[in-house]
Design a protein around this motif. Structure first.
Motif, PDB file in Angstrom:
ATOM      1  N   GLU A   1       0.818  -1.215   0.000  1.00  0.00           N
ATOM      2  CA  GLU A   1       0.000   0.000   0.000  1.00  0.00           C
ATOM      3  C   GLU A   1       0.852   1.266   0.000  1.00  0.00           C
ATOM      4  N   ILE A   2       1.898   1.270   0.822  1.00  0.00           N
ATOM      5  CA  ILE A   2       2.780   2.445   0.867  1.00  0.00           C
ATOM      6  C   ILE A   2       3.458   2.643  -0.482  1.00  0.00           C
ATOM      7  N   THR A   3       3.924   1.557  -1.081  1.00  0.00           N
ATOM      8  CA  THR A   3       4.557   1.640  -2.400  1.00  0.00           C
ATOM      9  C   THR A   3       3.589   2.236  -3.411  1.00  0.00           C
ATOM     10  N   ASN A   4       2.357   1.786  -3.372  1.00  0.00           N
ATOM     11  CA  ASN A   4       1.336   2.290  -4.286  1.00  0.00           C
ATOM     12  C   ASN A   4       1.054   3.772  -4.043  1.00  0.00           C
ATOM     13  N   MET A   5       0.958   4.172  -2.772  1.00  0.00           N
ATOM     14  CA  MET A   5       0.699   5.581  -2.447  1.00  0.00           C
ATOM     15  C   MET A   5       1.858   6.477  -2.890  1.00  0.00           C
ATOM     16  N   VAL A   6       3.081   6.020  -2.642  1.00  0.00           N
ATOM     17  CA  VAL A   6       4.252   6.843  -2.988  1.00  0.00           C
ATOM     18  C   VAL A   6       4.332   7.033  -4.499  1.00  0.00           C
ATOM     19  N   LEU A   7       4.205   5.952  -5.253  1.00  0.00           N
ATOM     20  CA  LEU A   7       4.328   6.113  -6.701  1.00  0.00           C
ATOM     21  C   LEU A   7       3.098   6.802  -7.285  1.00  0.00           C
ATOM     22  N   GLY A   8       1.932   6.644  -6.657  1.00  0.00           N
ATOM     23  CA  GLY A   8       0.753   7.400  -7.089  1.00  0.00           C
ATOM     24  C   GLY A   8       0.967   8.895  -6.917  1.00  0.00           C
ATOM     25  N   GLY A   9       1.541   9.284  -5.783  1.00  0.00           N
ATOM     26  CA  GLY A   9       1.850  10.696  -5.560  1.00  0.00           C
ATOM     27  C   GLY A   9       2.912  11.205  -6.514  1.00  0.00           C
ATOM     28  N   ALA A  10       3.933  10.378  -6.750  1.00  0.00           N
ATOM     29  CA  ALA A  10       4.986  10.767  -7.691  1.00  0.00           C
ATOM     30  C   ALA A  10       4.428  10.877  -9.107  1.00  0.00           C
ATOM     31  N   LYS A  11       3.485   9.997  -9.448  1.00  0.00           N
ATOM     32  CA  LYS A  11       2.865  10.032 -10.780  1.00  0.00           C
ATOM     33  C   LYS A  11       2.220  11.391 -11.036  1.00  0.00           C
TER      34      LYS A  11
ATOM     35  N   GLN B   1       2.802  16.688 -13.985  1.00  0.00           N
ATOM     36  CA  GLN B   1       3.013  18.128 -14.042  1.00  0.00           C
ATOM     37  C   GLN B   1       4.235  18.478 -14.896  1.00  0.00           C
ATOM     38  N   GLN B   2       5.166  17.511 -15.066  1.00  0.00           N
ATOM     39  CA  GLN B   2       6.347  17.704 -15.903  1.00  0.00           C
ATOM     40  C   GLN B   2       6.091  17.248 -17.345  1.00  0.00           C
ATOM     41  N   GLY B   3       4.886  16.751 -17.627  1.00  0.00           N
ATOM     42  CA  GLY B   3       4.563  16.321 -18.984  1.00  0.00           C
ATOM     43  C   GLY B   3       4.734  14.833 -19.242  1.00  0.00           C
ATOM     44  N   TYR B   4       4.975  14.044 -18.190  1.00  0.00           N
ATOM     45  CA  TYR B   4       5.114  12.597 -18.340  1.00  0.00           C
ATOM     46  C   TYR B   4       3.822  11.921 -17.910  1.00  0.00           C
ATOM     47  N   ASP B   5       3.361  10.982 -18.737  1.00  0.00           N
ATOM     48  CA  ASP B   5       2.143  10.243 -18.421  1.00  0.00           C
ATOM     49  C   ASP B   5       2.508   8.769 -18.283  1.00  0.00           C
ATOM     50  N   PHE B   6       2.206   8.194 -17.122  1.00  0.00           N
ATOM     51  CA  PHE B   6       2.565   6.814 -16.826  1.00  0.00           C
ATOM     52  C   PHE B   6       1.335   6.006 -16.454  1.00  0.00           C
ATOM     53  N   GLY B   7       1.397   4.729 -16.775  1.00  0.00           N
ATOM     54  CA  GLY B   7       0.495   3.746 -16.194  1.00  0.00           C
ATOM     55  C   GLY B   7       1.292   2.997 -15.141  1.00  0.00           C
ATOM     56  N   LEU B   8       0.633   2.566 -14.074  1.00  0.00           N
ATOM     57  CA  LEU B   8       1.319   1.880 -12.985  1.00  0.00           C
ATOM     58  C   LEU B   8       0.849   0.433 -12.897  1.00  0.00           C
ATOM     59  N   SER B   9       1.778  -0.467 -12.583  1.00  0.00           N
ATOM     60  CA  SER B   9       1.411  -1.850 -12.320  1.00  0.00           C
ATOM     61  C   SER B   9       0.946  -1.969 -10.872  1.00  0.00           C
ATOM     62  N   LEU B  10       0.408  -3.111 -10.532  1.00  0.00           N
ATOM     63  CA  LEU B  10       0.115  -3.395  -9.130  1.00  0.00           C
ATOM     64  C   LEU B  10       1.432  -3.670  -8.426  1.00  0.00           C
ATOM     65  N   PRO B  11       1.541  -3.326  -7.148  1.00  0.00           N
ATOM     66  CA  PRO B  11       2.793  -3.587  -6.449  1.00  0.00           C
ATOM     67  C   PRO B  11       3.023  -5.077  -6.229  1.00  0.00           C
ATOM     68  N   ASN B  12       4.270  -5.461  -6.350  1.00  0.00           N
ATOM     69  CA  ASN B  12       4.713  -6.825  -6.041  1.00  0.00           C
ATOM     70  C   ASN B  12       5.495  -6.719  -4.737  1.00  0.00           C
ATOM     71  N   VAL B  13       5.178  -7.541  -3.749  1.00  0.00           N
ATOM     72  CA  VAL B  13       5.845  -7.475  -2.456  1.00  0.00           C
ATOM     73  C   VAL B  13       6.758  -8.682  -2.292  1.00  0.00           C
ATOM     74  N   LEU B  14       8.012  -8.408  -1.960  1.00  0.00           N
ATOM     75  CA  LEU B  14       9.041  -9.428  -1.782  1.00  0.00           C
ATOM     76  C   LEU B  14       9.460  -9.449  -0.323  1.00  0.00           C
ATOM     77  N   VAL B  15       9.703 -10.643   0.216  1.00  0.00           N
ATOM     78  CA  VAL B  15      10.025 -10.783   1.629  1.00  0.00           C
ATOM     79  C   VAL B  15      11.206 -11.715   1.800  1.00  0.00           C
ATOM     80  N   GLY B  16      12.021 -11.430   2.820  1.00  0.00           N
ATOM     81  CA  GLY B  16      13.113 -12.330   3.193  1.00  0.00           C
ATOM     82  C   GLY B  16      14.429 -11.593   3.303  1.00  0.00           C
ATOM     83  N   VAL B  17      15.297 -12.143   4.115  1.00  0.00           N
ATOM     84  CA  VAL B  17      16.626 -11.570   4.268  1.00  0.00           C
ATOM     85  C   VAL B  17      17.383 -11.728   2.957  1.00  0.00           C
ATOM     86  N   LYS B  18      17.969 -10.640   2.501  1.00  0.00           N
ATOM     87  CA  LYS B  18      18.759 -10.608   1.261  1.00  0.00           C
ATOM     88  C   LYS B  18      17.978 -11.092   0.032  1.00  0.00           C
ATOM     89  N   HIS B  19      16.670 -10.785  -0.017  1.00  0.00           N
ATOM     90  CA  HIS B  19      15.914 -11.138  -1.217  1.00  0.00           C
ATOM     91  C   HIS B  19      16.387 -10.288  -2.396  1.00  0.00           C
TER      92      HIS B  19
END
Length: 154
Positions: free
Chosen positions: A91-101, A106-124
């Motif tokens: 959710e945080i990843t989605n919110m951050v990139l949504g805000g950045a989008k 405003q700079q003239g770039y239009d993006f589509g975003l994927s759904l976030p993929n969450v990875l877990v584990g030491v040294k993943h």
């Protein structure tokens, strides 16, 4: 990598943590990342694609930092990276990139975003979907340091 791709993510990251979790985060000096190893115990990865450019962003939280965020946002105490921590990282990843989008638009770039993929584990491994330089941005909080990776296709 041009600051016009870094600053919207940096600003959005600080804003999301401040407004959603009442956490002050201080960005450190960006460095070029030369490996694929995550710097945290849980990582949210999201891709963005537009007509002008493609890229991705990852946020890696060590266990202590995501535990602090979970406690502040949800009022729950966790002792490991559980389902709650994984979901909140996405959710945080989605919110951050949504805000950045919005800032990119405003700079003239239009993006589509994927759904976030969450990875877990030491040294993943964090594999960005497009080739290009990876910038690692450390952020300091009261609970410790976490990291944002930004990669835009060369």
């Amino acid at each position: 990598m041009d600051a016009k791709f870094i600053n919207p993510v940096l600003n959005s990251m600080v804003n999301v943590l401040a407004t959603m979790a009442q956490i002050d985060s201080e960005p450190g000096k960006p460095v070029l990342k030369t490996d694929d190893e995550a710097r945290g115990a849980v990582t949210g990865l999201i891709a963005l694609q537009g007509a002008q450019v493609r890229g991705s962003m990852a946020i890696s939280f060590p266990q202590a930092v995501i535990a602090d965020i979970v406690q502040r946002m949800l009022g729950e105490e966790i002792t490991e990276v559980d389902e709650t921590a994984r979901d909140l990282t996405g959710e945080i990843t989605n919110m951050v990139l949504g805000g950045a989008k919005n800032l990119f638009e405003q700079q003239g770039y239009d993006f589509g975003l994927s759904l976030p993929n969450v990875l877990v584990g030491v040294k993943h491994v964090v594999e960005h979907p497009y080739p290009g330089p990876k910038i690692l941005l450390p952020f300091q909080t009261g609970a410790g340091e976490f990291y944002v990776e930004i990669c835009f296709e060369a």
